[in-house]
Design a protein around this motif. Structure first.
Motif, mmCIF file in Angstrom:
data_model
loop_
_atom_site.group_PDB
_atom_site.id
_atom_site.type_symbol
_atom_site.label_atom_id
_atom_site.label_comp_id
_atom_site.label_asym_id
_atom_site.label_seq_id
_atom_site.Cartn_x
_atom_site.Cartn_y
_atom_site.Cartn_z
ATOM 1 N N ALA A 271 0.749 -1.161 0.254
ATOM 2 C CA ALA A 271 -0.229 0.161 0.032
ATOM 3 C C ALA A 271 0.847 1.211 -0.005
ATOM 4 C CB ALA A 271 -1.186 0.081 1.338
ATOM 5 N N VAL A 272 2.017 1.175 0.809
ATOM 6 C CA VAL A 272 2.641 2.435 0.848
ATOM 7 C C VAL A 272 3.447 2.581 -0.698
ATOM 8 C CG1 VAL A 272 4.872 3.372 1.840
ATOM 9 C CG2 VAL A 272 3.309 2.291 3.427
ATOM 10 N N ALA A 273 3.841 1.499 -1.263
ATOM 11 C CA ALA A 273 4.708 1.530 -2.370
ATOM 12 C C ALA A 273 3.802 2.059 -3.466
ATOM 13 C CB ALA A 273 5.370 0.209 -2.828
ATOM 14 N N PRO B 105 9.858 14.149 -5.760
ATOM 15 C CA PRO B 105 9.953 12.948 -5.331
ATOM 16 C C PRO B 105 10.202 13.184 -3.623
ATOM 17 C CG PRO B 105 11.324 12.807 -7.178
ATOM 18 C CD PRO B 105 10.913 14.236 -6.862
ATOM 19 N N ALA B 106 10.903 13.862 -3.183
ATOM 20 C CA ALA B 106 10.814 13.958 -1.983
ATOM 21 C C ALA B 106 9.790 14.621 -1.071
ATOM 22 C CB ALA B 106 12.076 14.897 -1.171
ATOM 23 N N GLU B 107 8.937 15.240 -1.457
ATOM 24 C CA GLU B 107 7.577 15.893 -1.291
ATOM 25 C C GLU B 107 6.689 14.939 -1.122
ATOM 26 O OE1 GLU B 107 7.590 20.613 -2.886
ATOM 27 O OE2 GLU B 107 6.598 18.950 -3.991
ATOM 28 N N ARG B 108 6.680 13.772 -2.160
ATOM 29 C CA ARG B 108 5.691 12.671 -2.310
ATOM 30 C C ARG B 108 5.894 11.960 -1.212
ATOM 31 N NH1 ARG B 108 3.762 9.455 -7.852
ATOM 32 N NH2 ARG B 108 2.244 8.368 -7.067
ATOM 33 N N LEU B 109 7.290 11.464 -1.153
ATOM 34 C CA LEU B 109 7.455 10.521 -0.131
ATOM 35 C C LEU B 109 6.984 10.828 1.487
ATOM 36 C CD1 LEU B 109 10.349 8.324 0.561
ATOM 37 C CD2 LEU B 109 10.140 9.943 2.319
ATOM 38 N N LEU C 127 3.988 9.115 3.335
ATOM 39 C CA LEU C 127 4.699 8.467 4.777
ATOM 40 C C LEU C 127 3.834 9.116 5.807
ATOM 41 C CD1 LEU C 127 8.235 7.286 4.361
ATOM 42 C CD2 LEU C 127 6.214 5.927 3.815
ATOM 43 N N HIS C 128 4.039 10.438 5.993
ATOM 44 C CA HIS C 128 3.424 11.206 7.278
ATOM 45 C C HIS C 128 1.773 11.325 7.150
ATOM 46 C CE1 HIS C 128 2.198 14.564 9.822
ATOM 47 N NE2 HIS C 128 3.121 14.062 10.479
ATOM 48 N N ASP C 129 1.415 11.848 5.995
ATOM 49 C CA ASP C 129 -0.175 12.232 6.070
ATOM 50 C C ASP C 129 -1.063 10.979 5.608
ATOM 51 O OD1 ASP C 129 1.148 14.878 5.677
ATOM 52 O OD2 ASP C 129 -0.816 15.667 5.154
ATOM 53 N N MET C 130 -0.483 10.004 5.105
ATOM 54 C CA MET C 130 -1.127 8.841 4.825
ATOM 55 C C MET C 130 -1.060 7.639 5.776
ATOM 56 S SD MET C 130 -1.322 8.472 0.580
ATOM 57 C CE MET C 130 -2.340 9.761 -0.324
ATOM 58 N N PHE C 131 0.348 7.615 6.257
ATOM 59 C CA PHE C 131 0.495 6.477 7.144
ATOM 60 C C PHE C 131 1.380 6.937 8.334
ATOM 61 C CE2 PHE C 131 0.674 4.686 2.808
ATOM 62 C CZ PHE C 131 -0.205 3.678 3.054
ATOM 63 N N ALA C 132 1.225 8.152 8.783
ATOM 64 C CA ALA C 132 1.476 8.703 10.142
ATOM 65 C C ALA C 132 2.889 8.226 10.482
ATOM 66 C CB ALA C 132 0.486 7.912 11.290
ATOM 67 N N VAL C 133 4.069 8.114 9.702
ATOM 68 C CA VAL C 133 5.168 8.073 10.059
ATOM 69 C C VAL C 133 5.791 9.370 10.520
ATOM 70 C CG1 VAL C 133 7.540 7.355 9.158
ATOM 71 C CG2 VAL C 133 5.672 6.324 8.375
ATOM 72 N N PRO C 134 6.448 9.262 11.834
ATOM 73 C CA PRO C 134 6.841 10.568 12.382
ATOM 74 C C PRO C 134 7.844 11.187 11.484
ATOM 75 C CG PRO C 134 6.809 8.987 13.986
ATOM 76 C CD PRO C 134 6.592 8.110 12.635
ATOM 77 N N THR D 136 11.903 18.711 6.950
ATOM 78 C CA THR D 136 10.959 17.435 6.343
ATOM 79 C C THR D 136 9.422 18.050 6.819
ATOM 80 O OG1 THR D 136 12.691 15.930 6.933
ATOM 81 C CG2 THR D 136 10.546 15.045 6.445
ATOM 82 N N ARG D 137 9.190 18.449 7.779
ATOM 83 C CA ARG D 137 7.857 19.397 7.964
ATOM 84 C C ARG D 137 7.272 20.138 7.072
ATOM 85 N NH1 ARG D 137 5.152 18.965 12.934
ATOM 86 N NH2 ARG D 137 7.018 18.153 13.921
ATOM 87 N N GLN D 138 8.395 20.918 6.783
ATOM 88 C CA GLN D 138 7.943 21.982 5.637
ATOM 89 C C GLN D 138 7.708 21.412 4.140
ATOM 90 O OE1 GLN D 138 11.302 24.550 5.679
ATOM 91 N NE2 GLN D 138 10.541 25.618 7.303
ATOM 92 N N LEU D 139 8.431 20.313 3.931
ATOM 93 C CA LEU D 139 8.471 19.573 2.565
ATOM 94 C C LEU D 139 6.789 18.979 2.773
ATOM 95 C CD1 LEU D 139 11.154 17.082 1.867
ATOM 96 C CD2 LEU D 139 10.302 18.901 0.305
#
Length: 298
Positions: A21-23, A123-127, A131-138, A153-156
């Motif tokens: 799902a992540v990939a 690419p970095a924005e998408r990752l 990861l953060h908004d869809m899967f809550a990775v810190p 990273t938070r700004q990204l």
């Protein structure tokens, strides 16, 4: 007797659906998503697992790194910006008689419209967004992957969020209402009722058709805007409406045209206030050949 490798494989399989799902959200390609998950397995086999405290978190970040490399490689190869006609790989499931509310809860899915917007991110924005908004990775865990500080990273993520919110169309999540609109659309197409087709389309509807690089003529890739031009296209191809059937396409009601088993086209839509605001059709023969008509929702 179970070997260490077999036990590790069992633990990995517990995370496979999540990793896929992540990939998939990162890449928009089912085949590439599977490759990314497999690469995570290979890397796990070369790692001292005694040093891994949280296997799920470790695997998620590994898949993130693999996907980021793939996205950067795509960007490097792409001489021009992404074409407006691109449609990601759809995930297709049968439209069952399950209660619509329960079906929404069961479908861990992401719409094609949102995947198309994600394609416009760096690419970095998408990752970071995935990861953060869809899967809550810190952010602290994402920062090393994108080689930035947690604050950067938070700004990204914030920048990606603004772009997604500004571009992703709003859509009615109710499967029952989606189905009513699609059934009416099929009936109008089969009956050759042009004005009924127009009435089902929002005045600013956008049709995106991805037929691949080899298809030419009327069936070629295109973007069409406006209710009457889109209805004219549907009217031109109404002969195919007889073999189209309703299905779940990325968790929403869509259409699959598969007259002889293999799909000739898959259509996802966004519906708002009883009218279609967006239509996304994958008609690329090469990519359709790789799709499963009924598969596990990613």
């Amino acid at each position: 007797m179970t070997t260490d490798t077999e036990r590790l494989a069992e633990r990995f399989e517990e995370h496979r659906d999540h990793l896929r799902a992540v990939a998939y959200r990162m890449l928009g390609s089912l085949a590439e998503a599977e490759d990314a998950v497999q690469e995570a397995w290979f890397r796990l086999g070369r790692t001292d697992t005694d040093e891994i405290r949280n296997l799920g978190g470790w695997l998620t970040t590994v898949v993130g790194r693999v996907c980021l490399d793939l996205l950067r490689s795509r960007t490097a190869r792409r001489e021009q910006p992404m074409e407006d006609t691109f449609v990601p790989d759809p995930v297709i499931r049968p439209l069952t008689s399950v209660d619509p509310e329960q079906e929404v809860l069961q479908a861990d899915s992401v719409g094609l419209a949102l995947l198309i917007v994600l394609e416009t991110l760096e690419p970095a924005e998408r990752l970071t967004f995935v990861l953060h908004d869809m899967f809550a990775v810190p952010f602290d865990d994402i920062a090393p992957i994108v080689e930035r500080t947690p604050a950067a990273t938070r700004q990204l993520a914030s920048r990606a969020r603004r772009r997604v919110q500004g571009a992703a169309p709003s859509a009615d999540p109710d499967l029952g209402r989606q189905r009513q609109v699609l059934e009416a659309f099929l009936a109008a197409s089969r009956g050759g009722d042009f004005e009924a087709l127009v009435a089902l389309l929002h005045p600013d509807v956008v049709l995106r058709v991805d037929s691949g690089a080899l298809v030419r003529g009327a069936a070629a890739s295109k973007v069409v805007r406006g209710a009457r031009p889109v209805a004219e296209g549907a009217f031109t191809f109404r002969r195919f409406a007889g073999t189209a059937r309703l299905a779940l396409v990325n968790g929403a009601v869509g259409l699959v045209n598969a007259p002889e088993g293999g799909p000739r086209s898959v259509m996802a839509v966004t519906v708002e206030d009883g009218r279609i605001t967006g239509m996304y059709i994958l008609a690329d023969p090469e990519r359709l050949d790789r799709l499963e008509l009924t598969g596990k929702e990613d």
